[in-house]
Write a protein that holds these residues in place. Structure first.
Motif, short mmCIF file in Angstrom:
data_model
loop_
_atom_site.label_atom_id
_atom_site.label_comp_id
_atom_site.label_asym_id
_atom_site.label_seq_id
_atom_site.Cartn_x
_atom_site.Cartn_y
_atom_site.Cartn_z
N ASP A 22 0.88 18.58 12.59
CA ASP A 22 -0.37 17.84 12.25
C ASP A 22 0.09 17.29 10.96
OD1 ASP A 22 -1.16 20.54 13.55
OD2 ASP A 22 -2.81 19.17 13.99
N TYR A 23 0.75 17.86 9.91
CA TYR A 23 1.01 17.10 8.84
C TYR A 23 1.84 15.98 9.09
CZ TYR A 23 -0.56 20.78 5.76
OH TYR A 23 -1.27 21.97 5.03
N LEU A 24 2.85 15.93 9.83
CA LEU A 24 3.88 14.83 10.28
C LEU A 24 3.05 13.55 10.83
CD1 LEU A 24 7.06 16.45 11.36
CD2 LEU A 24 6.61 15.25 8.96
N ASP A 25 2.10 13.90 11.48
CA ASP A 25 1.17 12.89 12.16
C ASP A 25 0.53 12.11 11.17
OD1 ASP A 25 -0.11 14.92 14.83
OD2 ASP A 25 1.69 13.83 14.65
N ARG A 26 0.28 12.60 9.95
CA ARG A 26 -0.36 12.04 8.86
C ARG A 26 0.57 11.48 7.71
NH1 ARG A 26 -3.25 15.59 11.23
NH2 ARG A 26 -5.39 15.50 11.76
N LEU A 27 1.84 11.69 7.95
CA LEU A 27 2.92 11.34 6.93
C LEU A 27 3.80 10.08 7.20
CD1 LEU A 27 4.07 14.73 5.79
CD2 LEU A 27 2.62 13.51 4.72
N ASP A 28 4.34 9.41 6.15
CA ASP A 28 5.12 8.44 6.65
C ASP A 28 6.51 8.58 5.98
OD1 ASP A 28 3.17 6.60 7.24
OD2 ASP A 28 2.45 6.41 5.15
N GLY A 29 6.58 9.90 5.17
CA GLY A 29 7.88 10.53 4.88
C GLY A 29 7.85 11.63 4.39
N LEU A 30 9.11 12.37 4.21
CA LEU A 30 9.23 13.86 3.86
C LEU A 30 10.22 14.10 2.95
CD1 LEU A 30 8.45 16.61 4.50
CD2 LEU A 30 10.35 16.67 6.03
N VAL A 31 9.95 14.50 1.66
CA VAL A 31 11.15 14.93 0.58
C VAL A 31 11.00 16.56 0.89
CG1 VAL A 31 11.21 15.32 -1.71
CG2 VAL A 31 10.47 13.17 -0.90
N VAL A 32 12.28 17.03 1.07
CA VAL A 32 12.53 18.68 1.16
C VAL A 32 13.18 18.91 -0.33
CG1 VAL A 32 13.48 20.39 2.38
CG2 VAL A 32 13.05 18.18 3.53
N THR A 33 12.17 19.47 -1.02
CA THR A 33 12.85 19.82 -2.31
C THR A 33 13.59 21.10 -2.72
OG1 THR A 33 10.81 21.23 -2.94
CG2 THR A 33 10.37 19.09 -3.27
N GLY A 34 13.94 20.98 -3.91
CA GLY A 34 14.97 22.39 -4.24
C GLY A 34 14.07 23.39 -4.74
N GLY A 35 14.73 24.31 -5.04
CA GLY A 35 13.94 25.65 -5.58
C GLY A 35 14.99 26.92 -5.70
N ALA A 36 14.45 27.83 -6.07
CA ALA A 36 15.18 29.27 -6.19
C ALA A 36 15.23 29.93 -4.81
CB ALA A 36 14.36 30.24 -7.28
N PHE A 37 15.95 29.09 -3.82
CA PHE A 37 16.22 29.58 -2.44
C PHE A 37 17.57 29.45 -2.00
CE2 PHE A 37 15.76 26.16 0.51
CZ PHE A 37 15.64 25.20 -0.43
N SER A 44 0.84 -1.21 0.07
CA SER A 44 -0.02 0.08 -0.15
C SER A 44 0.94 1.22 0.01
CB SER A 44 -0.86 -0.18 1.17
OG SER A 44 -0.10 -0.01 2.49
N ARG A 45 0.25 2.37 -0.48
CA ARG A 45 1.34 3.55 -0.75
C ARG A 45 1.42 4.23 0.28
NH1 ARG A 45 2.27 5.11 -5.99
NH2 ARG A 45 1.42 3.82 -7.73
N PRO A 46 2.82 4.41 0.92
CA PRO A 46 2.98 5.31 1.98
C PRO A 46 2.82 6.94 1.69
CG PRO A 46 5.07 4.51 1.23
CD PRO A 46 4.12 3.79 0.47
N VAL A 47 2.25 7.52 2.66
CA VAL A 47 1.90 8.83 2.14
C VAL A 47 3.27 9.82 2.55
CG1 VAL A 47 0.42 10.90 2.88
CG2 VAL A 47 -0.46 8.59 3.01
N ILE A 48 3.64 10.46 1.37
CA ILE A 48 4.81 11.24 1.45
C ILE A 48 4.67 12.80 1.19
CG2 ILE A 48 7.17 11.38 0.49
CD1 ILE A 48 6.85 8.44 -0.13
N GLY A 49 4.95 13.54 2.28
CA GLY A 49 4.92 14.98 2.09
C GLY A 49 5.94 15.47 1.28
N VAL A 50 5.76 16.70 0.21
CA VAL A 50 6.78 17.04 -0.51
C VAL A 50 6.40 18.62 -0.45
CG1 VAL A 50 7.28 17.21 -2.94
CG2 VAL A 50 6.11 15.35 -2.14
N THR A 51 7.65 19.06 0.00
CA THR A 51 7.69 20.87 0.22
C THR A 51 7.83 21.28 -1.24
OG1 THR A 51 10.24 20.90 0.32
CG2 THR A 51 9.06 20.29 2.41
N GLY A 81 17.20 21.23 -0.85
CA GLY A 81 16.65 20.62 0.11
C GLY A 81 17.73 19.45 1.08
N GLN A 82 18.65 19.40 0.27
CA GLN A 82 19.74 18.57 0.74
C GLN A 82 20.63 19.56 1.49
OE1 GLN A 82 24.49 17.64 -0.10
NE2 GLN A 82 22.91 19.27 -0.95
#
Ligand SMILES: N[C@@H](CCC(=O)NCCCC(=O)O)C(=O)O
Length: 248
Positions: A59-74, A8-15, A120-121
């Motif tokens: 609250d978000y992390l209570d519902r997530l199984d993993g976190l991806v911290v993405t790249g960007g212009a920052f 079953s698919r783990p729920v993964i937060g993406v910033t 994100g790295q």
């Protein structure tokens, strides 16, 4: 090292990245390339976008199984890692960084799998207690042109994968072709953290922390799958998220 697809698919937060009014909307808006979500879904995860709400991180992390911290212009504020005066090239997005740092620190506290990509790295390294070079050309004499003009769909240089690291176990190879494009880089990875990838000029291209089940960052963009081994990174990350979901 290929991973079986999770049942079953783990729920993964993406910033997300944040943009000021203009272009897409006359109001502030979020932005992120589609292939971040595509890569997570292809590896068996269920990607969900996370707005910048530091007060809701728990609250978000209570519902997530993993976190991806993405790249960007920052860039990450040097004040957060004792980096001294702001370099004139540094572009800050305080709202993004406040949320991402809160979410990443809490995910690490919970030992939730975290994958950091590009900026994100760098943020993950700061969460480890590490530091950054604010502008590679001024910090690393003779460095490669890391802000590469080539499209992200093409490699810009190779990286050497450090033996004995999580990254080495995942990709199963000593070298990879990567598409990283950045003006900053990790300087010190943080207490207990490891550098798992370096460019030919010695610039850090990846970090990880063995104290956590899966805390790994790469400077390049594996969501483009420029190197066949890139998909193994998402496979291993999503499998770690599925394992955590099964334990919850
Ligand atoms: N502070 C970093 C930012 C690098 C980064 O995240 N680039 C991604 C660009 C947009 C994308 O392709 O997602 C730096 O060192 O420049």
């Amino acid at each position: 090292m290929s991973q079986p697809r999770p049942a079953s698919r783990p729920v993964i937060g993406v910033t997300l990245d944040a943009e000021q009014p203009g272009g897409y909307s006359k109001l502030p808006w979020y932005a992120l390339r589609q292939n971040y979500f595509d890569a997570i879904a292809a590896a068996g995860g269920l990607p969900v976008a996370l707005p910048h709400a530091p007060d809701l991180a728990n609250d978000y992390l209570d519902r997530l199984d993993g976190l991806v911290v993405t790249g960007g212009a920052f860039d990450v504020d040097p004040a957060l890692y004792g980096g001294g005066p702001l370099h004139p090239t540094v572009a800050l997005k305080p709202g993004r960084t406040e949320f991402e740092l809160a979410a990443t620190r809490e995910a690490l506290r919970r030992d939730m799998p975290v994958l950091g990509i590009c900026g994100g790295q760098q943020l993950l390294a700061v969460a480890f207690g590490g530091t950054l070079h604010q502008h590679i050309p001024d910090a690393v004499p003779g460095a490669l042109p890391h802000e590469q003009p080539n499209p992200r769909t093409e490699p810009g240089h190779e990286i050497a994968v450090a033996e004995g690291t999580l990254l080495a176990r995942i990709v199963g190879r000593p070298r990879m072709a990567v598409n990283s494009a950045h003006h900053q880089a990790v300087d010190r990875p943080g207490e207990g953290a490891l550098v798992n990838a370096t460019a030919p000029d010695g610039v850090v291209e990846g970090v990880e922390h063995p104290a956590y089940r899966f805390a790994l960052g790469v400077q390049w963009h594996p969501e483009y799958a420029v190197d066949p081994a890139d998909t193994l990174i998402f496979d291993a990350f999503v499998a770690a998220c599925a394992e955590r979901a099964a334990r919850r």
